[in-house]
Scaffold this motif. Structure first.
Motif, PDB file in Angstrom:
ATOM      1  N   LEU A  83     -37.603  32.122  -8.429  1.00  0.00           N
ATOM      2  CA  LEU A  83     -38.420  31.466  -9.241  1.00  0.00           C
ATOM      3  C   LEU A  83     -38.202  29.954  -9.066  1.00  0.00           C
ATOM      4  O   LEU A  83     -37.049  29.678  -8.957  1.00  0.00           O
ATOM      5  N   ILE A 128     -42.845  26.150  -4.476  1.00  0.00           N
ATOM      6  CA  ILE A 128     -43.098  27.663  -4.767  1.00  0.00           C
ATOM      7  C   ILE A 128     -43.407  28.175  -3.491  1.00  0.00           C
ATOM      8  O   ILE A 128     -42.735  29.126  -3.031  1.00  0.00           O
ATOM      9  N   VAL A 172     -42.129  35.149  -4.974  1.00  0.00           N
ATOM     10  CA  VAL A 172     -41.730  33.729  -5.780  1.00  0.00           C
ATOM     11  C   VAL A 172     -42.461  33.782  -7.166  1.00  0.00           C
ATOM     12  O   VAL A 172     -43.519  34.562  -7.208  1.00  0.00           O
ATOM     13  N   GLY A 173     -42.071  32.912  -8.037  1.00  0.00           N
ATOM     14  CA  GLY A 173     -42.634  32.471  -9.009  1.00  0.00           C
ATOM     15  C   GLY A 173     -42.454  31.409  -9.880  1.00  0.00           C
ATOM     16  O   GLY A 173     -41.890  30.603  -9.024  1.00  0.00           O
ATOM     17  N   LEU A 174     -42.624  31.018 -10.799  1.00  0.00           N
ATOM     18  CA  LEU A 174     -42.590  29.809 -11.588  1.00  0.00           C
ATOM     19  C   LEU A 174     -41.660  30.029 -12.933  1.00  0.00           C
ATOM     20  O   LEU A 174     -42.276  30.959 -13.790  1.00  0.00           O
ATOM     21  N   ALA A 193     -49.370  27.264  -9.673  1.00  0.00           N
ATOM     22  CA  ALA A 193     -48.354  28.423  -9.183  1.00  0.00           C
ATOM     23  C   ALA A 193     -49.087  29.468  -8.483  1.00  0.00           C
ATOM     24  O   ALA A 193     -48.577  29.961  -7.579  1.00  0.00           O
ATOM     25  N   ALA A 209     -47.268  32.166  -6.245  1.00  0.00           N
ATOM     26  CA  ALA A 209     -46.281  32.740  -7.346  1.00  0.00           C
ATOM     27  C   ALA A 209     -47.090  34.202  -7.733  1.00  0.00           C
ATOM     28  O   ALA A 209     -48.010  34.413  -8.137  1.00  0.00           O
ATOM     29  N   TYR A 235     -44.393  34.930 -13.536  1.00  0.00           N
ATOM     30  CA  TYR A 235     -44.486  33.660 -14.448  1.00  0.00           C
ATOM     31  C   TYR A 235     -43.572  33.893 -15.509  1.00  0.00           C
ATOM     32  O   TYR A 235     -43.686  34.887 -16.222  1.00  0.00           O
TER      33      TYR A 235
END
Length: 186
Positions: free
Chosen positions: A88, A106, A117-119, A132, A137, A140
């Motif tokens: 993240l 990201i 991947v993410g936020l 994102a 992303a 979340y």
């Protein structure tokens, strides 16, 4: 155990953020579905190895790190048998000052890490979430607060359930609008 059981009744997965290696066996016995490594623990390779060795997914927050730290964390997880990993992007300022979100990180993480991947969003919520998704992303994270909760410690970086539902809807609309990327006559 009661929280995990109640989550299961509602069809939810349950994730834990351990802060010490010695608690991982107990968390594993309780039945957590995944583990998150807090950004401040990204260099705690023993903890990362311990959670990866459970065989459960591991989500690593990268707010307190650079790509070298992220790479070392992923190497530790992979060496311990972790094969369901994600990273993240996170800005560890709570709340993130406007203009400091650096959401393009990201895409940088996706390119460098070759993992999901993410936020971890400590910013504006809706705007950051939509951006994102656009940047790749697939995870979340957002803090929740109940409406009217005046005792909450982090309302500036939190959303109510209603606000989170709006964020999730906007993210899904964005994902659909992005399409496949194939240029064809439509």
């Amino acid at each position: 155990e009661a929280i995990v059981a109640r989550a299961r009744q509602h069809g939810l997965a349950v994730m834990s953020t351990p802060f010490a290696e010695d608690v991982v066996p107990a968390l594993s016995e309780i039945g957590f579905d995944a583990y998150k490594i807090a950004s401040g623990d990204i260099t705690y390779l023993g903890l990362i190895s311990a959670v990866a060795a459970t065989g459960r997914p591991v989500v690593i927050s990268s707010g307190m790190s650079d790509l070298t730290d992220v790479g070392a964390a992923l190497d530790a997880a992979r060496s311990a048998g972790g094969d369901q990993l994600a990273v993240l992007h996170c800005v560890s300022a709570y709340p993130v000052p406007s203009g400091s979100e650096n959401l393009r990180a990201i895409a940088t993480l996706a390119d460098a890490c070759h993992e999901l991947v993410g936020l971890s969003d400590h910013g504006s919520g809706l705007l950051s979430a939509v951006a994102a998704v656009t940047l790749g992303a697939s995870i979340y994270e957002r803090h929740l607060v109940l409406p009217g909760d005046t005792q909450a410690i982090d309302p500036p970086v939190s959303s109510t359930p209603f606000e989170l539902a709006a964020i999730v809807r906007a993210m899904e609309q964005t994902r659909c609008a992005l399409g496949s990327g194939m240029k064809v006559c439509q």
